[in-house]
Design an enzyme around this catalytic site. Sequence first.
Site, PDB file in Angstrom:
ATOM      1  N   GLN A   1       1.816  -0.754  -1.025  1.00  0.00           N
ATOM      2  CA  GLN A   1       1.269   0.502  -0.491  1.00  0.00           C
ATOM      3  C   GLN A   1       0.141   0.253   0.508  1.00  0.00           C
ATOM      4  O   GLN A   1       0.040   0.928   1.525  1.00  0.00           O
ATOM      5  CB  GLN A   1       0.771   1.387  -1.636  1.00  0.00           C
ATOM      6  CG  GLN A   1       0.099   2.670  -1.198  1.00  0.00           C
ATOM      7  CD  GLN A   1       1.021   3.600  -0.430  1.00  0.00           C
ATOM      8  OE1 GLN A   1       2.220   3.611  -0.653  1.00  0.00           O
ATOM      9  NE2 GLN A   1       0.448   4.370   0.484  1.00  0.00           N
ATOM     10  N   GLU A   2      -0.701  -0.723   0.192  1.00  0.00           N
ATOM     11  CA  GLU A   2      -1.886  -0.948   1.024  1.00  0.00           C
ATOM     12  C   GLU A   2      -1.559  -1.627   2.351  1.00  0.00           C
ATOM     13  O   GLU A   2      -2.079  -1.233   3.396  1.00  0.00           O
ATOM     14  CB  GLU A   2      -2.907  -1.807   0.256  1.00  0.00           C
ATOM     15  CG  GLU A   2      -3.557  -1.105  -0.927  1.00  0.00           C
ATOM     16  CD  GLU A   2      -4.617  -0.100  -0.492  1.00  0.00           C
ATOM     17  OE1 GLU A   2      -4.846   0.055   0.727  1.00  0.00           O
ATOM     18  OE2 GLU A   2      -5.219   0.533  -1.365  1.00  0.00           O
ATOM     19  N   SER A   3      -0.706  -2.659   2.313  1.00  0.00           N
ATOM     20  CA  SER A   3      -0.513  -3.472   3.521  1.00  0.00           C
ATOM     21  C   SER A   3       0.932  -3.818   3.820  1.00  0.00           C
ATOM     22  O   SER A   3       1.206  -4.432   4.853  1.00  0.00           O
ATOM     23  CB  SER A   3      -1.303  -4.779   3.379  1.00  0.00           C
ATOM     24  OG  SER A   3      -0.736  -5.564   2.321  1.00  0.00           O
TER      25      SER A   3
END
Length: 209
Positions: A112-114
């Site tokens: 989700q983040e990267s």
Amino acid sequence: MEMMGMESRLQAVQARVQEIEARLGGMANAPAPPASTAPPVAPNSPALAAALQGGDAANQPFNVMLAQAGGGVKLQPMGGAGPFAPNIEALVSKYAAQNGLAPELVRAVIQQESGGNPRSRSAVGAQGLMQLMPETAAGYGVQDAFDPEQNIAAGTRHLSGLMHEFGGDVPRALAAYNAGSGAVRKYNGVPPFAETQQYVQRIMKLMGQ
């Protein structure tokens, strides 16, 4: 008189025969529909395998559908996090275990983040695989937030601390990872921020929950 009648009937028969022959000749001369130049392809034939491995890229979607219809290709279901590069997967396993976290949770946060990109940087300055803010990274002694090991080591420690703070409640810990612990405590749960709510939902979905 009888001879003239027979000749008349004979002429009528010949005329009928000529008419039928003329019709048959017209059908024989009609243009045939164009035949396909492509030979039939068996589902598991070498030709199909070659088409799937190479050939015109524009035809690849059709080739895949053809092979799938013949049972030659099984597509992976969409969804889920990773797998990432082997070195990143090894770091996920190592630091998830060290910090008492499920590898699936760490993997979903990274997704989700990267998206698994160690060089990822957000518009607000978050860095690396687990998108550490500079002050958070500094608090865990990170010298290079774009280094996968330093980033995952610090990110998992931070997430583990949030899990302990919120009694193992995964949605609240994730909300705190995104919006901060103060916001979660203020609203006694996932804050009513669209970004944070979507963030939590996406990660839970990546985990299959």
